[in-house]
Design a protein around this motif. Structure first.
Motif, short mmCIF file in Angstrom:
data_model
loop_
_atom_site.label_atom_id
_atom_site.label_comp_id
_atom_site.label_asym_id
_atom_site.label_seq_id
_atom_site.Cartn_x
_atom_site.Cartn_y
_atom_site.Cartn_z
N MET A 6 -2.41 -8.23 5.54
CA MET A 6 -3.50 -9.16 5.88
C MET A 6 -3.16 -10.56 5.39
SD MET A 6 -7.51 -8.75 4.87
CE MET A 6 -8.73 -9.91 5.44
N LEU A 7 -3.33 -11.57 6.23
CA LEU A 7 -3.01 -12.96 5.87
C LEU A 7 -4.28 -13.71 5.53
CD1 LEU A 7 -1.01 -15.36 5.72
CD2 LEU A 7 -1.46 -15.75 8.14
N ILE A 8 -4.29 -14.31 4.35
CA ILE A 8 -5.43 -15.10 3.87
C ILE A 8 -4.94 -16.48 3.46
CG2 ILE A 8 -7.09 -15.33 1.95
CD1 ILE A 8 -8.07 -13.37 3.95
N ASN B 116 0.17 -13.21 2.18
CA ASN B 116 0.30 -12.09 3.12
C ASN B 116 0.66 -10.84 2.34
OD1 ASN B 116 0.31 -10.81 5.59
ND2 ASN B 116 2.49 -11.20 5.94
N VAL B 117 -0.15 -9.81 2.45
CA VAL B 117 0.10 -8.52 1.80
C VAL B 117 0.46 -7.52 2.89
CG1 VAL B 117 -0.90 -6.66 0.41
CG2 VAL B 117 -1.46 -9.04 -0.10
N GLY C 84 -6.48 -15.68 -3.57
CA GLY C 84 -5.80 -15.36 -2.31
C GLY C 84 -5.31 -13.93 -2.29
N MET C 85 -4.70 -13.48 -3.39
CA MET C 85 -4.20 -12.10 -3.46
C MET C 85 -5.34 -11.09 -3.42
SD MET C 85 -0.84 -11.90 -5.88
CE MET C 85 -1.48 -12.71 -7.33
N ARG D 291 0.12 -3.57 -5.33
CA ARG D 291 1.47 -3.02 -5.47
C ARG D 291 2.11 -2.85 -4.10
NH1 ARG D 291 1.90 -5.00 -9.77
NH2 ARG D 291 0.94 -4.16 -11.64
N GLN D 292 2.14 -3.92 -3.35
CA GLN D 292 2.76 -3.94 -2.03
C GLN D 292 3.64 -5.18 -1.95
OE1 GLN D 292 -1.44 -3.44 -0.68
NE2 GLN D 292 -0.48 -2.65 1.19
N LYS D 293 4.16 -5.45 -0.77
CA LYS D 293 4.95 -6.68 -0.58
C LYS D 293 3.96 -7.84 -0.48
CE LYS D 293 8.25 -8.96 2.47
NZ LYS D 293 8.96 -8.91 3.76
N VAL D 294 4.06 -8.77 -1.43
CA VAL D 294 3.17 -9.94 -1.46
C VAL D 294 4.01 -11.19 -1.23
CG1 VAL D 294 1.51 -11.27 -2.81
CG2 VAL D 294 1.61 -8.79 -3.09
N VAL D 295 3.73 -11.91 -0.15
CA VAL D 295 4.43 -13.17 0.12
C VAL D 295 3.41 -14.31 0.01
CG1 VAL D 295 5.79 -14.51 1.76
CG2 VAL D 295 6.06 -12.03 1.67
#
Length: 512
Positions: A1-3, A23-24, A86-87, A60-64
């Motif tokens: 999801m993009l915030i 983005n997660v 944001g996260m 605990r995922q890919k966080v950009v």
């Protein structure tokens, strides 16, 4: 999801909006891009510890995380709260409805509490300009941000309050202050007053002229003659700050982090008195992350340099250009920043190393040539930029113990304001000139017309004292101010004569 969440970067005295895209997605790594410095990168550890205190966690995922625009360097820990929110929204731990409506800034402690940040006023101004509903920031910064109206200022003490507010679980009343009320009730409240000074009428007169025309002044006299005491009282006779000037001054102090906690609008003219060991960068501003120096902190006020010859030569020389241009430009490889520096320079110095040259009672013990060497520490070009050279003599015992009440600052300020009104009217068609001291050379010829007798007097003084062309302009500007204080349209010969006698350091008696 993009915030997307929004923060702000301060460059010079202005703020720029920073969009933080989070983005997660499936994966395990944490990426932070967009030119962050080490303090921003280390925020991951602070955020993780702060969230744990309230049973939340970094996904605990890919966080950009992308901080845009990527060509502006992001510095400091003030983005902790922006990134954290944001996260939380991107991982579905809080609702994302309100996140993009607010500009969010704040530095996190490991226990989840928030520390105050610098540059809040320009950030709040930018938030309103870009149409944000409000700004979320540490509670200690709210009174400073609330100077800006039509903006919801939400103060939070810890990350939990910010999370619950954005998730709709907590109501926080926006902080509101009546800026105009604060301004009207506290403007011109100075602790020091001219009424405290016994005697020294000629010095008070010189400072009144300096205040009326915005002129720079240097006082030369022995130790204990009252130079510092008089300089401290100069802001109290300057015209009151306008609302625009107060906001401009507060903005500079906010960027420099000099306002302190729970500070609001600055309503009195600043008075800065740096020690003579100051470096040139600390005086004019600069550094790897350019910050305003003392000359910008004195903007719209007074910069007092005590014991002028003790300052390093390089420090004094870097002031020459800002004194003329009323601003300082800090140039770096990738950026160039302008800091305002429209200040009155007031300097003081002893006439010689022992302090008693030209003293009426005490004898100077300095050897031959020592006095001249001491005076030469202050360069000619810098002295040329100082309009008034005033010789300060010690106060006699009779003057010190006199019971007669000295004139107070309010009375002097009235005369100064009347003179300034004449100047505002005179320069109404020239927006960059506000006082006689700011007149460029070509304008001096038009505004400062003198009679034939005045021209003869000035020619004699120029030849006898060996004055430069710049000193000639300074005399004319000062005589115009003296005429304004007297309320006359023309510069009379007595106005010129008084202006000429304020060039003490050009006289042969000071040649050692």
């Amino acid at each position: 999801m993009l915030i997307k969440t929004y923060g702000s970067a301060v460059q010079g005295v202005n703020a720029y909006t920073i969009t933080i895209e989070v983005n997660v997605s499936a994966g395990t790594k944490y990426f932070l891009v967009g030119l962050p410095d080490n303090a921003v990168k280390e925020g991951e550890q602070r955020i993780e510890s702060a969230l744990k205190q309230f049973n939340y966690k970094i996904p605990r995922q890919k966080v950009v995380i992308n901080m845009a625009p990527a060509d502006i360097r992001k510095e400091g820990a003030a983005y902790d709260l922006t990134i954290a929110m944001g996260m939380m929204a991107a991982s579905g731990q809080i609702s994302s409805d309100k996140v993009s409506q607010y500009m969010i800034m704040g530095e996190l402690s490991l226990d989840g509490s928030l520390r105050p940040i610098k540059g809040v006023l320009p950030i709040a101004i930018q938030a309103r300009k870009e149409g944000f509903k409000g700004i979320i920031l540490p509670a200690q910064n709210t009174t400073e941000a609330a100077i800006v109206n039509n903006l919801d200022v939400i103060g939070v003490n810890n990350i939990l309050e910010a999370v619950e507010f954005l998730d709709g679980k907590r109501e926080i009343t926006p902080v509101v202050i009546n800026t105009r009320d604060i301004f009207q009730t506290t403007v011109d409240q100075y602790a020091a007053d001219f009424a405290d000074v016994q005697g020294q009428e000629n010095i008070k007169r010189a400072l009144e002229i300096a205040a009326a025309g915005g002129h720079n002044v240097i006082m030369i006299g022995p130790p204990g003659a009252g130079k510092t005491m008089l300089a401290k009282r100069l802001p109290s006779i300057l015209p009151p700050l306008s609302m625009h000037e107060a906001l401009e001054t507060t903005k500079i102090h906010s960027v420099a982090g000099k306002l302190g906690e729970a500070a609001s609008l600055l309503t009195t003219r600043p008075y800065r008195s740096p020690h003579h060991t100051i470096s040139d960068v600390a005086l004019v501003g600069g550094g790897s992350n350019p910050q305003p120096g003392e000359i910008s902190l004195a903007h719209n006020g007074v910069l007092f340099l005590d014991e002028l010859p003790e300052f390093k030569r390089t420090v004094l020389e870097v002031m020459r250009q800002p004194l003329e241009e009323r601003r300082v430009t800090i140039a770096r490889a990738k950026t160039s920043l302008d800091f305002p520096a429209n200040f009155m320079l007031v300097a003081s110095m002893n006439p010689c190393p022992c302090g008693y040259y030209n003293h009426p009672d005490k004898e100077c013990v300095c050897g031959p040539g020592v006095v001249q060497r001491y005076l030469n520490k202050v360069s000619g070009p810098l002295l040329d930029r100082i309009d008034l050279h005033v010789e300060v003599t010690p106060v006699t015992f009779d003057e010190m113990t006199a019971t007669r009440k000295a004139e107070d600052s309010a009375s002097v300020r009235e005369r100064v304001e009347q003179a300034r009104k004449l100047q505002i009217e005179r320069f109404k068609d020239t927006p960059q000139v506000h006082s006689n001291a700011m007149m460029p050379s070509q304008m001096v010829k038009e505004v400062c017309q003198i009679s034939e007798a005045g021209r003869t007097l000035l020619k004699t003084a120029m030849e006898r004292l060996g004055l430069s062309a710049r000193a000639y302009d300074r005399i004319l500007k000062v005589s115009r101010t003296i005429a304004d204080l007297a309320g006359t349209d023309t510069i009379k010969i007595e106005h010129l004569a008084e202006a000429i006698q304020y060039r003490s350091l050009d006289r042969e008696g000071w040649a050692g």
